[in-house]
Scaffold this motif. Structure first.
Motif, mmCIF file in Angstrom:
data_model
loop_
_atom_site.group_PDB
_atom_site.id
_atom_site.type_symbol
_atom_site.label_atom_id
_atom_site.label_comp_id
_atom_site.label_asym_id
_atom_site.label_seq_id
_atom_site.Cartn_x
_atom_site.Cartn_y
_atom_site.Cartn_z
ATOM 1 N N LEU A 65 0.794 -1.234 0.000
ATOM 2 C CA LEU A 65 0.000 0.000 0.000
ATOM 3 C C LEU A 65 0.826 1.284 0.000
ATOM 4 O O LEU A 65 0.363 2.318 -0.457
ATOM 5 C CB LEU A 65 -0.951 0.005 1.203
ATOM 6 N N ASP A 66 2.057 1.208 0.515
ATOM 7 C CA ASP A 66 2.882 2.423 0.503
ATOM 8 C C ASP A 66 3.441 2.721 -0.900
ATOM 9 O O ASP A 66 4.001 3.781 -1.135
ATOM 10 C CB ASP A 66 4.015 2.361 1.548
ATOM 11 N N HIS A 67 3.254 1.779 -1.814
ATOM 12 C CA HIS A 67 3.746 1.962 -3.190
ATOM 13 C C HIS A 67 2.604 2.091 -4.209
ATOM 14 O O HIS A 67 2.752 2.766 -5.227
ATOM 15 C CB HIS A 67 4.630 0.772 -3.601
ATOM 16 N N ALA A 68 1.508 1.393 -3.936
ATOM 17 C CA ALA A 68 0.470 1.226 -4.960
ATOM 18 C C ALA A 68 -0.923 1.612 -4.491
ATOM 19 O O ALA A 68 -1.885 1.456 -5.238
ATOM 20 C CB ALA A 68 0.461 -0.240 -5.410
ATOM 21 N N GLY A 164 11.991 0.356 -6.106
ATOM 22 C CA GLY A 164 10.968 -0.015 -5.123
ATOM 23 C C GLY A 164 11.592 -0.248 -3.758
ATOM 24 O O GLY A 164 12.226 0.646 -3.209
ATOM 25 N N ASP A 165 11.440 -1.469 -3.232
ATOM 26 C CA ASP A 165 12.004 -1.799 -1.921
ATOM 27 C C ASP A 165 13.153 -2.798 -1.981
ATOM 28 O O ASP A 165 13.791 -3.063 -0.966
ATOM 29 C CB ASP A 165 10.915 -2.369 -1.009
ATOM 30 N N VAL A 166 13.411 -3.359 -3.175
ATOM 31 C CA VAL A 166 14.396 -4.444 -3.218
ATOM 32 C C VAL A 166 15.832 -3.927 -3.078
ATOM 33 O O VAL A 166 16.726 -4.680 -2.699
ATOM 34 C CB VAL A 166 14.196 -5.325 -4.478
ATOM 35 N N THR A 209 12.174 4.184 -3.453
ATOM 36 C CA THR A 209 10.891 4.742 -3.022
ATOM 37 C C THR A 209 11.027 5.337 -1.616
ATOM 38 O O THR A 209 10.382 6.317 -1.278
ATOM 39 C CB THR A 209 9.798 3.664 -3.088
ATOM 40 N N HIS A 210 11.916 4.739 -0.808
ATOM 41 C CA HIS A 210 12.227 5.302 0.519
ATOM 42 C C HIS A 210 13.744 5.547 0.562
ATOM 43 O O HIS A 210 14.445 4.603 0.874
ATOM 44 C CB HIS A 210 11.863 4.350 1.642
ATOM 45 N N PHE A 211 14.465 6.584 0.219
ATOM 46 C CA PHE A 211 13.833 7.727 -0.367
ATOM 47 C C PHE A 211 14.799 8.445 -1.310
ATOM 48 O O PHE A 211 15.829 8.939 -0.845
ATOM 49 C CB PHE A 211 13.396 8.695 0.759
#
Ligand SMILES: [Zn+2]
Length: 298
Positions: A65-68, A164-166, A209-211
Motif C-alpha cells: 500500500l505504501d507503493h500502490a 521499489g524496496d528491493v 521509493t524510501h527515499f
C-alpha cells in the motif's frame, strides 16, 4: 529527467516518494504512494505542470500500500497500471490485500492508507520477466526482482533503475541502508539474486521509493546485503526458541537503535525510518521467512 515527489507520508518529509518522467504522451508515474498521500502527489504534479488526470501510465514496483495504494484512482481516470502478473489479481480484487492490511493496522487503516478499490482488469497490464516496453519515447525493462515481495519489479531505464524496496531503504545522505522485511514473501536467497542482478547492471543511479536517488549503487548494495543477513541471522535464534514476536520486538528495536546511535542519527531521521520500514513488520517477516525455509511453524 526524473522528478522526485515527496508524498509527505504522515506529514513527514523524505519517507515515501513517487517519481515522474516527462514524455511526449504526458507524465509516466512510478509508484503512486498511499491513497492517503494523494493531495501531496497532486501538488507535486502541479508543480511540474500536470494534473492527476494527465497521468495515463503508472508503473508499480509492487502492490504494497505504501507503493500502490492510490493506483486505483489513476485507473478510474483511464490510466494503465503496469504490474507483475503475480500482483495483478490483488489489484483487480483487493479483498485479500485489504483483509490482511486491516488485520495489521486495525483502526489506523484509514489514516495510514486511505481507501482501496478494485481496478478493472482492462486497466491492468501484467509485465513478463525481462519485458521491454516503451512509453512516449522512453524505454523500460521490467526486471523481476523477488526477495522483498514475490511480485516485485525493478524498472530499468537506460543506466538508472527504479528499485521499489528491493534495493532497501536509505534516507538522507548519511542514513544507513536497511532492508524492509514485512510478511509474507521475504526470501533471502531470492533477495540476494535480485541484488546480484542490480549489481551486474552497473547503474549510475538507483531511485529508492524510501527515499530518492542513490548515486553510488555499489557500496549501497553491499551495505544492504550485509544488513539483510545481519538482521535475518540476528532474529533466527529467537525464532528457533519460539520466542513470541511481541517479546522479540523491543529487543530488535534496541538492537537497531544501537546502530542508529553509532551514526548519530537525529530523532527525525529515526522516525522517517520507522515510517518507511516499521520494525514490527521486519520481525514478523523474518519469522515467517525462517518458518517457511525450514518448514516449521512457529
Ligand atoms: Zn515500501
Amino acid at each position: 529527467m526524473v522528478t522526485t515527489i515527496d508524498l509527505r507520508f504522515q506529514d513527514r518529509d523524505n519517507a515515501i516518494a513517487a517519481f515522474v518522467l516527462k514524455t511526449k504522451v504526458g507524465p509516466v508515474l512510478i509508484e503512486t504512494g498511499p491513497h492517503s498521500c494523494l493531495p501531496a502527489l497532486e501538488a507535486g504534479l502541479r508543480k511540474i505542470g500536470y494534473q492527476l488526470s494527465d497521468v495515463q501510465h503508472v508503473l508499480l514496483t509492487h502492490i504494497h500500500l505504501d507503493h500502490a495504494g492510490a493506483a486505483w484512482t489513476f485507473a478510474q481516470q483511464g490510466a494503465t497500471i503496469y504490474v507483475h502478473p503475480l500482483g495483478l489479481p490483488h489489484l483487480h480484487n483487493p479483498e485479500k490485500l485489504l483483509t490482511s492490511a486491516k488485520r495489521i493496522y486495525q483502526d489506523k487503516m484509514d489514516s495510514l492508507w486511505g481507501d482501496l478499490r478494485p481496478i478493472p482488469i482492462e486497466k491492468l497490464r501484467g509485465l513478463r520477466t525481462g519485458e521491454r516496453f516503451a512509453i512516449g519515447g522512453l524505454t523500460f525493462k521490467a526486471l523481476h526482482t523477488p526477495g522483498h515481495a514475490i511480485h516485485h519489479i525493478v524498472y530499468s531505464m537506460g543506466d538508472v533503475a527504479f528499485t521499489g524496496d528491493v534495493a532497501g531503504v536509505k534516507i538522507g545522505e548519511t542514513g544507513p541502508v536497511v532492508p524492509p522485511c514485512p510478511p509474507p514473501d521475504i526470501n533471502l536467497q531470492d533477495w540476494e539474486k535480485s541484488i546480484a542482478l542490480l549489481r551486474k547492471k552497473m547503474y549510475s543511479s538507483l531511485f529508492l521509493t524510501h527515499f530518492g536517488e542513490v548515486k553510488k549503487p555499489k557500496p549501497h548494495l553491499r551495505e544492504l546485503e550485509g544488513r539483510l543477513h545481519n538482521w535475518a541471522n540476528w532474529i533466527k535464534p529467537y525464532w528457533e526458541r519460539g520466542i513470541p514476536i511481541e517479546e522479540v520486538l523491543p529487543v530488535f528495536i534496541a538492537y537497531v537503535e544501537k546502530s542508529y546511535d553509532l551514526l548519530n542519527m537525529s530523532d527525525e531521521d529515526r522516525l522517517r525510518y520507522e515510517l518507511a520500514n516499521p520494525p514490527d513488520m521486519s520481525v514478523g517477516g523474518l519469522y515467517r521467512y525462517w518458518s517457511k525455509k525450514t518448514g516449521k511453524a512457529t
